[in-house]
Design a protein around this motif. Structure first.
Motif, PDB file in Angstrom:
ATOM      1  N   LEU A 381      -1.144  -1.761   5.792  1.00  0.00           N
ATOM      2  CA  LEU A 381      -1.092  -1.426   4.370  1.00  0.00           C
ATOM      3  C   LEU A 381      -1.103  -2.693   3.519  1.00  0.00           C
ATOM      4  N   GLN A 382      -0.345  -3.699   3.930  1.00  0.00           N
ATOM      5  CA  GLN A 382      -0.343  -4.971   3.194  1.00  0.00           C
ATOM      6  C   GLN A 382      -1.737  -5.589   3.179  1.00  0.00           C
ATOM      7  N   ASP A 383      -2.395  -5.612   4.327  1.00  0.00           N
ATOM      8  CA  ASP A 383      -3.732  -6.214   4.402  1.00  0.00           C
ATOM      9  C   ASP A 383      -4.741  -5.403   3.592  1.00  0.00           C
ATOM     10  N   GLY A 384      -4.631  -4.079   3.676  1.00  0.00           N
ATOM     11  CA  GLY A 384      -5.557  -3.246   2.925  1.00  0.00           C
ATOM     12  C   GLY A 384      -5.403  -3.427   1.427  1.00  0.00           C
ATOM     13  N   LEU A 385      -4.173  -3.427   0.946  1.00  0.00           N
ATOM     14  CA  LEU A 385      -3.953  -3.592  -0.486  1.00  0.00           C
ATOM     15  C   LEU A 385      -4.193  -5.031  -0.935  1.00  0.00           C
ATOM     16  N   ALA A 386      -4.005  -5.989  -0.034  1.00  0.00           N
ATOM     17  CA  ALA A 386      -4.382  -7.376  -0.367  1.00  0.00           C
ATOM     18  C   ALA A 386      -5.884  -7.462  -0.644  1.00  0.00           C
TER      19      ALA A 386
END
Length: 393
Positions: A381-386
């Motif tokens: 989720l962090q990588d996707g939203l980054a």
């Protein structure tokens, strides 16, 4: 009581002890059917072939009655921070965890059915205050869908995915978040898609584990793996979706059982945790027993078995479903977990999500990734939203 002023009020979860005593009494007095007429040993496909096996249900109900602690779950919710506010005449409950980071981005996370806010309580802290300084941080908002948990039950029809998405925009504005990102799976994925498509001025981008392709797409041009995904999804809706048909057509009828019988509610929900997780013989290979019971007990104590089921009536194929013509132009990150119940080929997803900035195919996990593989889920989720946020730079 909530007024109609739009105020946000603190909320503390504390159910009367009498309600917990009543639950334990009902469990002790439960009338159970005979054992299922399938093989008693072997892989899940055999043992769970007629639904929840009797021995599993008895063991879990005994633990629920004698050892499970609802108060521990209440304390977790209260530590995160709970609030309620009235939107469009309906009381909406939500968790709100502000990040200490000055560069944090507002994030709204929407659960589905048979999930609840319990899906996200183990990941909220890391999303708000990550251990790594090089990943994005978020002011995390986790609302309870209308008719779920501590949100009020709609008294009239109309609370489908579109109306919920509009309410979420109002909620975020009320919290001071004029722009934000959104995540969701299951019905939360539907709501998140509507958010991205209808509110591009407020929604910076989305992350979803349940991409919603437009209807009527063919398998022409799909790879063998993508074709298999499409066939598995079709098989699910043909042979494993009786629950959805029931709740979409007769939610009131099944609702009597879900509100009156804790055993009936437990079996109805446990069946989905078993069938939709990336496991071989029941959900507890990856999901905590306590977390499943947190979810089921929340439904039970708030008497929301019927009202939650109505989201299917409101949104399945009706005026409140996703508009077939809806296009999502905001940056989108999509993750397809291998044992999820619907897996959308990227070729199909691109017909609706016009700016896919990250596509992920995790190696493990099913329909409840925040409970099954929480550490990976957070990183993904962090990588996707980054990637979503980077698209705005």
């Amino acid at each position: 009581m909530l007024g109609l002023t739009g105020e946000v009020e603190p909320f503390d979860a504390h159910q009367p002890e009498g309600d917990l005593e009543d639950l334990r009494a009902r469990l002790a007095a439960a009338r159970l059917p005979e054992a299922e007429t399938v093989a008693r040993a072997g892989p899940k496909a055999d043992r769970w072939g007629q639904g929840v096996p009797l021995t599993d249900l008895v063991d879990l109900a005994t633990y629920w009655r004698t050892a499970y602690s609802w108060r521990s779950f209440e304390e977790r919710l209260n530590r995160i921070g709970q609030f309620r506010t009235t939107i469009d005449g309906l009381g909406i409950h939500f968790l709100h965890r502000r990040s200490p980071r000055a560069d944090a981005t507002p994030l709204i996370m929407t659960h589905g059915w048979p999930g609840s806010i319990a899906e996200f309580i183990d990941v909220v802290d890391e999303l708000a205050d990550p251990k790594r300084p090089d990943v994005p941080a978020f002011h995390v908002v986790v609302p309870s869908l209308p008719g779920f948990g501590f949100s009020e039950k709609p008294a009239t029809t109309g609370w489908g995915a579109g109306r919920i998405a509009a309410a979420w925009v109002t909620l975020m504005e009320r919290l001071g978040y004029g722009t934000f990102v959104a995540h969701g799976g299951d019905w939360g994925g539907v709501v998140t898609t509507v958010l991205g498509g209808r509110f591009p001025e407020q929604v910076l981008g989305i992350h979803t584990t349940l991409a919603q392709p437009p209807p009527g797409l063919t398998m022409d041009g799909l790879s063998s793996a993508e074709r298999r995904w499409a066939e598995e999804t079709r098989d699910f809706w043909l042979h494993h979706a009786a629950y959805a048909k029931q709740q979409a057509t007769r939610p009131q009828t099944i609702g009597y059982s879900l509100v009156d019988s804790p055993i009936g509610l437990l079996a109805w929900i446990l069946d989905k945790f078993a069938d939709w997780t990336d496991t071989d013989d029941g959900p507890f290979e990856t999901v905590s027993i306590d977390r499943v019971l947190d979810d089921v007990t929340l439904y039970w104590l708030t008497r929301t078995g019927a009202s939650a089921a109505r989201i299917y009536f409101e949104s399945h194929g009706g005026v409140n479903a996703v508009d077939p013509e809806l296009v999502v132009d905001v940056p989108s990150a999509i993750s397809v977990y291998p044992r999820d119940i619907e897996k959308c080929p990227r070729t199909w997803a691109q017909e609706r999500y016009r700016q896919i900035v990250r596509w992920s195919e995790p190696e493990a996990g099913g329909h409840f990734p925040s409970l099954e593989v929480p550490e990976y889920f957070v990183t993904d989720l962090q990588d996707g939203l980054a990637a979503v946020l980077a698209a705005h730079r």
